[in-house]
Design a protein around this motif. Structure first.
Motif, PDB file in Angstrom:
ATOM      1  N   UNK A   1      11.247  61.156   9.218  1.00 34.76           N
ATOM      2  CA  UNK A   1      10.903  62.481   8.695  1.00 34.76           C
ATOM      3  C   UNK A   1       9.387  62.641   8.800  1.00 34.76           C
ATOM      4  N   UNK A   2       8.921  62.987  10.003  1.00 34.03           N
ATOM      5  CA  UNK A   2       7.481  62.981  10.272  1.00 34.03           C
ATOM      6  C   UNK A   2       6.715  63.964   9.388  1.00 34.03           C
ATOM      7  N   UNK A   3       7.255  65.166   9.183  1.00 34.12           N
ATOM      8  CA  UNK A   3       6.546  66.154   8.381  1.00 34.12           C
ATOM      9  C   UNK A   3       6.345  65.698   6.947  1.00 34.12           C
ATOM     10  N   UNK A   4       7.395  65.153   6.344  1.00 34.35           N
ATOM     11  CA  UNK A   4       7.293  64.666   4.975  1.00 34.35           C
ATOM     12  C   UNK A   4       6.349  63.459   4.889  1.00 34.35           C
ATOM     13  N   UNK A   5       6.411  62.611   5.897  1.00 31.74           N
ATOM     14  CA  UNK A   5       5.511  61.453   5.908  1.00 31.74           C
ATOM     15  C   UNK A   5       4.059  61.897   5.953  1.00 31.74           C
ATOM     16  N   UNK A   6       3.769  62.896   6.771  1.00 27.31           N
ATOM     17  CA  UNK A   6       2.395  63.379   6.890  1.00 27.31           C
ATOM     18  C   UNK A   6       1.872  63.923   5.561  1.00 27.31           C
ATOM     19  N   UNK A   7       2.677  64.719   4.879  1.00 25.70           N
ATOM     20  CA  UNK A   7       2.264  65.287   3.592  1.00 25.70           C
ATOM     21  C   UNK A   7       1.959  64.168   2.592  1.00 25.70           C
ATOM     22  N   UNK A   8       2.855  63.194   2.499  1.00 23.77           N
ATOM     23  CA  UNK A   8       2.669  62.105   1.543  1.00 23.77           C
ATOM     24  C   UNK A   8       1.425  61.277   1.864  1.00 23.77           C
ATOM     25  N   UNK A   9       1.240  60.943   3.119  1.00 27.52           N
ATOM     26  CA  UNK A   9       0.111  60.092   3.499  1.00 27.52           C
ATOM     27  C   UNK A   9      -1.214  60.838   3.364  1.00 27.52           C
ATOM     28  N   UNK A  10      -1.221  62.115   3.672  1.00 27.48           N
ATOM     29  CA  UNK A  10      -2.446  62.893   3.491  1.00 27.48           C
ATOM     30  C   UNK A  10      -2.841  62.964   2.015  1.00 27.48           C
ATOM     31  N   UNK A  11      -1.857  63.095   1.135  1.00 25.62           N
ATOM     32  CA  UNK A  11      -2.154  63.107  -0.301  1.00 25.62           C
ATOM     33  C   UNK A  11      -2.674  61.747  -0.755  1.00 25.62           C
TER      34      UNK A  11
ATOM     35  N   UNK B   1       5.853  51.691  -7.477  1.00 27.53           N
ATOM     36  CA  UNK B   1       5.378  51.608  -6.091  1.00 27.53           C
ATOM     37  C   UNK B   1       5.764  50.269  -5.463  1.00 27.53           C
ATOM     38  N   UNK B   2       5.644  49.189  -6.222  1.00 22.25           N
ATOM     39  CA  UNK B   2       5.997  47.871  -5.688  1.00 22.25           C
ATOM     40  C   UNK B   2       7.499  47.780  -5.409  1.00 22.25           C
ATOM     41  N   UNK B   3       8.303  48.353  -6.286  1.00 20.65           N
ATOM     42  CA  UNK B   3       9.746  48.386  -6.045  1.00 20.65           C
ATOM     43  C   UNK B   3      10.063  49.202  -4.798  1.00 20.65           C
ATOM     44  N   UNK B   4       9.439  50.363  -4.657  1.00 18.70           N
ATOM     45  CA  UNK B   4       9.660  51.181  -3.473  1.00 18.70           C
ATOM     46  C   UNK B   4       9.295  50.451  -2.200  1.00 18.70           C
ATOM     47  N   UNK B   5       8.169  49.736  -2.217  1.00 19.42           N
ATOM     48  CA  UNK B   5       7.737  48.995  -1.025  1.00 19.42           C
ATOM     49  C   UNK B   5       8.739  47.897  -0.677  1.00 19.42           C
TER      50      UNK B   5
ATOM     51  N   UNK C   1       5.715  56.425  -0.297  1.00 19.64           N
ATOM     52  CA  UNK C   1       6.568  57.527   0.142  1.00 19.64           C
ATOM     53  C   UNK C   1       6.367  57.814   1.623  1.00 19.64           C
ATOM     54  N   UNK C   2       5.120  57.738   2.093  1.00 19.47           N
ATOM     55  CA  UNK C   2       4.870  57.928   3.513  1.00 19.47           C
ATOM     56  C   UNK C   2       5.604  56.909   4.358  1.00 19.47           C
ATOM     57  N   UNK C   3       5.630  55.654   3.911  1.00 17.27           N
ATOM     58  CA  UNK C   3       6.356  54.621   4.645  1.00 17.27           C
ATOM     59  C   UNK C   3       7.862  54.893   4.624  1.00 17.27           C
ATOM     60  N   UNK C   4       8.334  55.393   3.470  1.00 19.06           N
ATOM     61  CA  UNK C   4       9.755  55.748   3.369  1.00 19.06           C
ATOM     62  C   UNK C   4      10.115  56.803   4.399  1.00 19.06           C
ATOM     63  N   UNK C   5       9.327  57.893   4.459  1.00 18.68           N
ATOM     64  CA  UNK C   5       9.662  58.990   5.373  1.00 18.68           C
ATOM     65  C   UNK C   5       9.480  58.579   6.828  1.00 18.68           C
ATOM     66  N   UNK C   6       8.529  57.687   7.109  1.00 17.42           N
ATOM     67  CA  UNK C   6       8.422  57.165   8.472  1.00 17.42           C
ATOM     68  C   UNK C   6       9.686  56.401   8.849  1.00 17.42           C
ATOM     69  N   UNK C   7      10.165  55.583   7.922  1.00 17.75           N
ATOM     70  CA  UNK C   7      11.368  54.805   8.200  1.00 17.75           C
ATOM     71  C   UNK C   7      12.576  55.712   8.412  1.00 17.75           C
ATOM     72  N   UNK C   8      12.589  56.853   7.729  1.00 19.05           N
ATOM     73  CA  UNK C   8      13.703  57.794   7.856  1.00 19.05           C
ATOM     74  C   UNK C   8      13.472  58.833   8.953  1.00 19.05           C
TER      75      UNK C   8
END
Length: 395
Positions: free
Chosen positions: A155-165, A110-114, A146-153
């Protein structure tokens, strides 16, 4: 050698590492002096130095990695020390090595991803996280990144799924998923949760002063003091409340103006550091709005240095400040500047506010804008942060 005594010093370090890493480091250093061959004690000492914001952590972890390049814990520690020293490129490389050595280390992943997202390499972060998320879809930290990743890309739908989880598996929202979710919704976003802000600054407490002053060239308290002095006509002996006092940098700056100086912060470890400075008459662990509402018509000056970046709509805070200030009392604060209207949550999970938002919310609560001007309260990635400094007066 006295192995029993070394074990005793190491145990003492273990008992202090959570709340007093500097004391823990001293104990671990005694154990290492007794037996320098104990790499576990040297790892513990390096970790304590890292938690205490001590620059020796980089070299200590580096020496351990040089001796055992296949030790994932040492690699992970070196990565964190390099990141905290502002050496992000090197930190990414070490985190990658740590993850290869221990693929199940979700925290390092997670830290690497951030770090990759913050370094504008969201695609690499997405590729890195996907296998782990398939294996562990309920990991709140991984899903928040992952939510931050999809926001940056975008990809709103994918970001929503990740952040909700992430939010579902982290009720206290330590990873700030709910605030990021709010960016996807129409209407005003919710504030970053107190649990997220508290966790962020409790982790940051030991290295806070070094990072802000040495690396980020933090100037918010100094700029606010200059602004207050320009308006104060030589007044002193004020009752001063330092909102989000942190380790007390603003308290040091404003002490000479105050007959009584109180500080409040959400993070207990920040308050502990502020108390050690000995400049406050009173310190409390509390939310800013709650602190303002605790005493009506009580304060001559409320200071908020680089604090409002963790609050979305400033209206409730200004309403509380209007209640807390005496007639003629002032609130002096900095915010990050947003072009346009309203406020917005940025990729670093700090809010920026438009000048119009400050003026509108102040007018709605009966506070007069006495001063509002551009400023740069600190630097980020080598560039000045664009901000606003304002002083409001209760009329």
């Amino acid at each position: 050698m006295c192995p029993d005594l070394g074990d005793a010093w190491a145990a003492l370090g273990d008992s202090h590492i959570e709340h007093s890493p500097a004391i823990a480091a001293g104990a671990y250093a005694r154990s290492v002096a007794i037996d320098v061959g104990r790499r576990d004690w040297r790892l513990a000492l390096a970790g304590a130095w890292l938690a205490a914001g001590d620059r020796r952590a980089v070299d200590a972890f580096g020496a351990l990695v040089a001796e055992r390049s296949d030790w994932a814990a040492a690699r992970r520690g070196l990565a964190r020390a390099l990141r905290d020293a502002g050496r992000d490129g090197e930190a990414v490389a070490e985190f990658r090595e740590a993850v290869v050595l221990d693929p199940h280390d979700r925290d390092a992943l997670a830290e690497l991803g951030a770090l990759l997202v913050e370094g504008d390499d969201a695609l690499a972060a997405a590729e890195l996280l996907q296998p782990a998320l398939r294996d562990d879809p309920d990991d709140a930290a991984l899903q928040a990144v992952a939510g931050r990743v999809w926001l940056a890309l975008q990809e709103a739908g994918k970001a929503r799924v990740a952040l909700e989880r992430s939010a579902a598996n982290d009720p206290s929202d330590r990873h700030g998923a709910r605030a990021l979710l709010a960016r996807l919704e129409s209407g005003d976003p919710a504030d970053l949760t107190p649990a997220y802000v508290r966790a962020l600054f409790d982790r940051y407490a030991e290295r806070f002063d070094r990072d802000l002053v040495d690396r980020l060239e933090y100037r918010a308290p100094e700029l606010l003091r200059q602004a207050v002095d320009s308006l104060a006509d030589g007044r002193s002996g004020l009752r001063v409340l330092d909102l989000g006092c942190g380790t007390g940098l603003a308290g040091v700056t404003f002490r000479s103006l105050a007959s009584e100086l109180a500080g409040v912060d959400l993070a207990p470890r920040m308050v502990e550091k502020a108390r050690a400075r000995g400049v406050y008459d009173r310190l409390d662990v509390a939310d800013a709005v709650a602190a303002l509402r605790a005493e009506a018509d009580a304060w001559d000056l409320v200071v908020a240095a680089d604090v409002l970046v963790y609050i979305a709509d400033l209206g409730p805070l200004f309403e509380s400040a209007a209640l807390a200030l005496r007639a003629g009392g002032r609130m002096a604060a900095t915010v990050e500047r947003l072009d346009g209207d309203g406020f917005a949550l940025g990729p670093a999970r700090r809010y920026a506010h438009a000048e119009a938002h400050v003026r509108d919310r102040a007018a709605a609560t009966g506070l007069a804008v006495t001063l509002l001007e551009p400023c740069s309260p600190r630097r980020e990635r080598g560039q000045p942060v664009q901000g606003l400094l304002f002083v409001l007066t209760k009329v």
